[in-house]
Design a protein around this motif. Sequence first.
Motif, PDB file in Angstrom:
ATOM      1  N   GLU A  38      -8.529  10.314 -12.328  1.00 51.14           N
ATOM      2  CA  GLU A  38      -7.289  10.853 -11.765  1.00 51.14           C
ATOM      3  C   GLU A  38      -7.342  10.861 -10.237  1.00 51.14           C
ATOM      4  N   ILE A  39      -8.481  11.234  -9.687  1.00 52.14           N
ATOM      5  CA  ILE A  39      -8.641  11.253  -8.232  1.00 52.14           C
ATOM      6  C   ILE A  39      -8.531   9.843  -7.662  1.00 52.14           C
ATOM      7  N   ARG A  40      -9.182   8.888  -8.321  1.00 57.66           N
ATOM      8  CA  ARG A  40      -9.133   7.503  -7.826  1.00 57.66           C
ATOM      9  C   ARG A  40      -7.708   6.959  -7.866  1.00 57.66           C
ATOM     10  N   TYR A  41      -6.982   7.307  -8.910  1.00 61.59           N
ATOM     11  CA  TYR A  41      -5.588   6.873  -9.001  1.00 61.59           C
ATOM     12  C   TYR A  41      -4.770   7.476  -7.866  1.00 61.59           C
ATOM     13  N   SER A  42      -4.968   8.777  -7.618  1.00 56.88           N
ATOM     14  CA  SER A  42      -4.181   9.436  -6.575  1.00 56.88           C
ATOM     15  C   SER A  42      -4.565   8.936  -5.186  1.00 56.88           C
ATOM     16  N   ILE A  43      -5.809   8.504  -5.005  1.00 63.92           N
ATOM     17  CA  ILE A  43      -6.215   7.903  -3.732  1.00 63.92           C
ATOM     18  C   ILE A  43      -5.433   6.610  -3.495  1.00 63.92           C
ATOM     19  N   LYS A  44      -5.218   5.844  -4.566  1.00 64.15           N
ATOM     20  CA  LYS A  44      -4.409   4.626  -4.435  1.00 64.15           C
ATOM     21  C   LYS A  44      -2.974   4.963  -4.019  1.00 64.15           C
ATOM     22  N   VAL A  45      -2.454   6.070  -4.552  1.00 63.26           N
ATOM     23  CA  VAL A  45      -1.117   6.504  -4.142  1.00 63.26           C
ATOM     24  C   VAL A  45      -1.130   6.879  -2.665  1.00 63.26           C
ATOM     25  N   LEU A  46      -2.149   7.608  -2.232  1.00 61.26           N
ATOM     26  CA  LEU A  46      -2.260   7.975  -0.817  1.00 61.26           C
ATOM     27  C   LEU A  46      -2.336   6.731   0.070  1.00 61.26           C
ATOM     28  N   GLN A  47      -3.019   5.702  -0.414  1.00 57.39           N
ATOM     29  CA  GLN A  47      -3.145   4.468   0.365  1.00 57.39           C
ATOM     30  C   GLN A  47      -1.802   3.775   0.558  1.00 57.39           C
ATOM     31  N   SER A  48      -0.841   4.047  -0.311  1.00 54.22           N
ATOM     32  CA  SER A  48       0.491   3.462  -0.157  1.00 54.22           C
ATOM     33  C   SER A  48       1.323   4.230   0.869  1.00 54.22           C
ATOM     34  N   ILE A  49       0.819   5.408   1.286  1.00 51.56           N
ATOM     35  CA  ILE A  49       1.546   6.267   2.207  1.00 51.56           C
ATOM     36  C   ILE A  49       0.925   6.259   3.603  1.00 51.56           C
ATOM     37  N   THR A  50      -0.404   6.267   3.659  1.00 48.61           N
ATOM     38  CA  THR A  50      -1.112   6.342   4.928  1.00 48.61           C
ATOM     39  C   THR A  50      -2.356   5.480   4.880  1.00 48.61           C
ATOM     40  N   ASP A  51      -2.909   5.162   6.043  1.00 52.44           N
ATOM     41  CA  ASP A  51      -4.108   4.325   6.110  1.00 52.44           C
ATOM     42  C   ASP A  51      -5.342   5.180   5.853  1.00 52.44           C
ATOM     43  N   ILE A  52      -6.105   4.798   4.853  1.00 51.31           N
ATOM     44  CA  ILE A  52      -7.332   5.519   4.521  1.00 51.31           C
ATOM     45  C   ILE A  52      -8.527   4.738   5.051  1.00 51.31           C
ATOM     46  N   TYR A  53      -9.304   5.394   5.883  1.00 53.17           N
ATOM     47  CA  TYR A  53     -10.477   4.768   6.498  1.00 53.17           C
ATOM     48  C   TYR A  53     -11.603   4.616   5.487  1.00 53.17           C
ATOM     49  N   THR A  70     -16.823  14.788  -7.553  1.00 51.90           N
ATOM     50  CA  THR A  70     -16.649  14.979  -6.118  1.00 51.90           C
ATOM     51  C   THR A  70     -15.909  13.804  -5.499  1.00 51.90           C
ATOM     52  N   TYR A  71     -15.204  14.062  -4.411  1.00 51.39           N
ATOM     53  CA  TYR A  71     -14.610  12.981  -3.630  1.00 51.39           C
ATOM     54  C   TYR A  71     -14.816  13.246  -2.149  1.00 51.39           C
ATOM     55  N   ASP A  72     -14.853  12.173  -1.371  1.00 50.81           N
ATOM     56  CA  ASP A  72     -14.884  12.225   0.087  1.00 50.81           C
ATOM     57  C   ASP A  72     -13.745  11.362   0.582  1.00 50.81           C
ATOM     58  N   LEU A  73     -13.021  11.840   1.578  1.00 53.86           N
ATOM     59  CA  LEU A  73     -11.856  11.114   2.085  1.00 53.86           C
ATOM     60  C   LEU A  73     -11.791  11.220   3.600  1.00 53.86           C
ATOM     61  N   ILE A  74     -11.600  10.077   4.266  1.00 51.77           N
ATOM     62  CA  ILE A  74     -11.390  10.035   5.711  1.00 51.77           C
ATOM     63  C   ILE A  74     -10.072   9.313   5.961  1.00 51.77           C
ATOM     64  N   ILE A  75      -9.157   9.998   6.634  1.00 54.33           N
ATOM     65  CA  ILE A  75      -7.856   9.429   6.969  1.00 54.33           C
ATOM     66  C   ILE A  75      -7.920   8.823   8.374  1.00 54.33           C
ATOM     67  N   THR A  76      -7.438   7.588   8.524  1.00 53.04           N
ATOM     68  CA  THR A  76      -7.510   6.912   9.822  1.00 53.04           C
ATOM     69  C   THR A  76      -6.764   7.677  10.905  1.00 53.04           C
ATOM     70  N   GLN A  77      -5.576   8.189  10.590  1.00 53.03           N
ATOM     71  CA  GLN A  77      -4.794   8.943  11.568  1.00 53.03           C
ATOM     72  C   GLN A  77      -5.584  10.143  12.093  1.00 53.03           C
ATOM     73  N   GLY A  78      -6.209  10.867  11.177  1.00 50.40           N
ATOM     74  CA  GLY A  78      -7.007  12.024  11.574  1.00 50.40           C
ATOM     75  C   GLY A  78      -8.236  11.630  12.366  1.00 50.40           C
ATOM     76  N   LEU A  79      -8.862  10.498  11.996  1.00 53.95           N
ATOM     77  CA  LEU A  79     -10.037  10.022  12.723  1.00 53.95           C
ATOM     78  C   LEU A  79      -9.667   9.678  14.163  1.00 53.95           C
ATOM     79  N   GLU A  80      -8.560   8.987  14.343  1.00 55.35           N
ATOM     80  CA  GLU A  80      -8.102   8.657  15.690  1.00 55.35           C
ATOM     81  C   GLU A  80      -7.805   9.932  16.482  1.00 55.35           C
TER      82      GLU A  80
END
Length: 231
Positions: A38-53, A70-80
């Motif tokens: 479920e998490i992996r699927y929702s990450i794909k949805v997030l990737q359609s909305i924002t750039d995931i690093y 567990t999951y780890d997530l880094i968003i490109t916008q937040g990293l910048e």
Amino acid sequence: MAYWVTPNTVLTLSGARAYCDGVFYHDDKKLLSGWIEEIRYSIKVLQSITDIYFAKAKVNNSISKENYGTYDLIITQGLEFVLNNTKLLEGREAEIINQKLTGNQLVNAMRVKLKQDERFKHFSKDNLSHIAFGILVGYPDKAILGSVDEWQKDDPFGEPLVDADIRGSWYYICPQPVYTYPRHLVNDPDIQANEQLWSTILKDFYMSDFHKNLANNTDFHQKAKELKMLR
């Protein structure tokens, strides 16, 4: 949605910081595997909305042999955002952003850059990693250095550290987005501005009609209960 409404995740998805993670315990590894899908699927949805690093989700075991997802997530916008707002990397931000690294590789790359700075040569490898991680999760520079300085001294009579005043940081059970800093910085304007910003983001989200409707949804409530997020 239950995976993505915890305070640390809300702050990351808002762009106020780069990294968030989730940890969900259960004895049933088959159930955990279902959660991870479920998490992996929702990450794909997030990737359609924002750039995931960077993103990773898996089933793991703790030192005490407890099963957890567990999951780890880094968003490109937040990293910048965090790299452009810190003064601790001294112009090396672009070098880091342009590399495609995993979470650990990113912290290691930042640690190497920090080690090259004369200001930080006295810090241990572990404390340089703490500085790098603090930058990644958007902590104020003064809070990061103030805390790491005290850890480096390891003085039982040193100045006490206090928790940042992040209102709403305990709304759901998760890795809490609360940092520390030496007590003399309690009125520092940069730290106060960060506390206010994060508190406002969390209050705006949890008091929104969107979240209120979600919290009243039976399926969401059941999932949050299964994930042991509720207080």
